[in-house]
Design a protein around this motif. Structure first.
Motif, PDB file in Angstrom:
ATOM      1  N   ASP A  69      77.643   2.669-144.442  1.00  0.00           N
ATOM      2  CA  ASP A  69      77.569   3.029-143.090  1.00  0.00           C
ATOM      3  C   ASP A  69      78.442   1.926-142.416  1.00  0.00           C
ATOM      4  O   ASP A  69      77.883   0.791-142.360  1.00  0.00           O
ATOM      5  N   THR A  70      79.294   2.356-141.826  1.00  0.00           N
ATOM      6  CA  THR A  70      80.223   1.371-141.063  1.00  0.00           C
ATOM      7  C   THR A  70      79.651   0.874-139.747  1.00  0.00           C
ATOM      8  O   THR A  70      78.766   1.699-139.097  1.00  0.00           O
ATOM      9  N   ALA A  71      79.677  -0.293-139.102  1.00  0.00           N
ATOM     10  CA  ALA A  71      79.199  -0.778-137.800  1.00  0.00           C
ATOM     11  C   ALA A  71      80.019   0.158-136.738  1.00  0.00           C
ATOM     12  O   ALA A  71      80.933   0.336-136.883  1.00  0.00           O
ATOM     13  N   PHE A  88      80.391   7.016-141.763  1.00  0.00           N
ATOM     14  CA  PHE A  88      79.840   6.452-143.213  1.00  0.00           C
ATOM     15  C   PHE A  88      80.859   7.175-144.264  1.00  0.00           C
ATOM     16  O   PHE A  88      81.593   8.269-144.079  1.00  0.00           O
ATOM     17  N   ALA A  89      80.863   6.434-145.423  1.00  0.00           N
ATOM     18  CA  ALA A  89      81.807   6.677-146.380  1.00  0.00           C
ATOM     19  C   ALA A  89      81.156   6.840-147.550  1.00  0.00           C
ATOM     20  O   ALA A  89      79.978   6.176-147.999  1.00  0.00           O
ATOM     21  N   ARG A  90      81.693   7.812-148.733  1.00  0.00           N
ATOM     22  CA  ARG A  90      81.064   7.793-149.974  1.00  0.00           C
ATOM     23  C   ARG A  90      82.379   7.390-150.848  1.00  0.00           C
ATOM     24  O   ARG A  90      83.348   8.009-150.907  1.00  0.00           O
ATOM     25  N   PHE A  91      81.942   6.658-151.796  1.00  0.00           N
ATOM     26  CA  PHE A  91      82.931   5.964-152.969  1.00  0.00           C
ATOM     27  C   PHE A  91      82.136   5.811-154.122  1.00  0.00           C
ATOM     28  O   PHE A  91      81.011   5.890-154.368  1.00  0.00           O
ATOM     29  N   VAL A 167      84.967  10.440-146.028  1.00  0.00           N
ATOM     30  CA  VAL A 167      84.593   9.515-144.785  1.00  0.00           C
ATOM     31  C   VAL A 167      84.300  10.355-143.645  1.00  0.00           C
ATOM     32  O   VAL A 167      85.094  11.481-143.349  1.00  0.00           O
ATOM     33  N   ARG A 168      83.132  10.393-143.170  1.00  0.00           N
ATOM     34  CA  ARG A 168      82.743  11.248-142.022  1.00  0.00           C
ATOM     35  C   ARG A 168      82.543  10.358-140.767  1.00  0.00           C
ATOM     36  O   ARG A 168      81.680   9.452-140.865  1.00  0.00           O
TER      37      ARG A 168
END
Length: 297
Positions: A69-71, A88-91, A167-168
């Motif tokens: 989760d990005t700021a 938020f990204a899934r990696f 990435v969403r």
């Protein structure tokens, strides 16, 4: 006895050495065997493995899909309407050797920080590109923008040994300092629309009331006109009947007219008349034997 005294420490030491040389990698992990900080072995399959005790160490990395989760960050679309977005990204770790070389001993936490440093500039660049407005970000084209962010982030994250799967954008809001101004403008627009609607409604109501008043006047006028016509026709017919009936007997007509005049003149209880007794008005009373009241003073 002395042999047992020496054998026990040797056995214990041997067991300790054996245990320190054995390690297990489960199906959710991949591991690197390091010797003095250098990679000596890459283990990608689960199972029991061995290393040189006290010289080599094992570093484990999660082989599952991870999330970040990005700021919240501010972006400025081409219409200069600033927005605050977070994503938020899934990696997953695609190459553990490359990942280790990129982030060093920092592990997955350092990798997430490096990945966030890739995602934030990418989000700003895509959402701030020419032709991308705030309405575009909030419309159905949002999916296309997120796919573009994912593709660009995947290319840049490959240098870290990471594979960005998706990435969403989670939320898209206005900055706090702009919310009050935006809400005030929205309220003013809604109030203006409400005022216009009320004015149009009042205008329509006035038209309806004016039409109703006009209809009432026309109906009452027509009704009165018809009533006067009917009343006039009835009076004419009545007068015709009276004239026809009274014309057959003139004396009876004069008698009836006198009786009607008496009735109307003496209708009130306190009626007072000043008239001569031998007047023609009392013609039919004088000869009938009825007492004529004394003249009033």
């Amino acid at each position: 006895m002395r042999r047992i005294t020496y054998i026990i420490p040797v056995v214990v030491l041997g067991v300790a050495v054996l245990l320190s040389s054995v390690f297990v990698v489960d199906e959710r992990q991949r591991a690197l065997v390091l010797q003095f900080g250098q990679i000596r072995q890459v283990i990608e399959e689960p199972g029991l493995n061995f290393k040189i005790p006290f010289i080599q160490e094992v570093v484990y990395y999660d082989d599952r899909i991870l999330s970040l989760d990005t700021a919240p960050i501010e972006v400025t679309p081409s219409d200069d309407r600033r927005l605050v977005v977070d994503a938020f990204a899934r990696f997953r770790i695609m190459d553990v050797v490359q990942f280790r070389q990129a982030v060093g001993a920092g592990g997955i936490r350092a990798g997430e920080e490096r990945l966030e440093g890739i995602l934030n500039p990418t989000i700003r660049a895509v959402l701030g590109a020419d032709g991308v407005t705030s309405n575009t970000i909030l419309s159905s084209e949002r999916s296309r923008l997120m796919d573009q962010i994912t593709a660009e982030a995947r290319l840049r994250a490959a240098a870290l040994g990471l594979e960005v799967l998706d990435v969403r954008l989670k939320q898209t809001n206005l900055p706090i300092q702009n919310l009050e101004a935006t809400f005030a403008r929205m309220r003013a627009e809604r109030e203006r629309e409400a005022t216009d609607e009320r004015a149009r409604g009042e205008e329509a109501a006035q038209r309806v009331r004016a039409q109703a008043d006009r209809t009432v006047v026309e109906l009452v006028s027509d009704a009165r006109r018809e009533a006067e016509i009917i009343r006039g026709e009835a009076d004419a017919e009545r007068n015709g009947i009276f004239a026809n009936a009274f014309g057959q007997d003139q004396e009876f007509f004069e008698f009836y007219r006198s009786m009607t005049a008496y009735e109307r003149a003496l209708m009130q209880r306190n009626s007072t008349m000043v008239i001569s007794p031998d007047s023609e008005f009392f013609e039919y009373l004088g000869g009938s034997g009825l007492a004529v009241p004394a003249p009033a003073r």
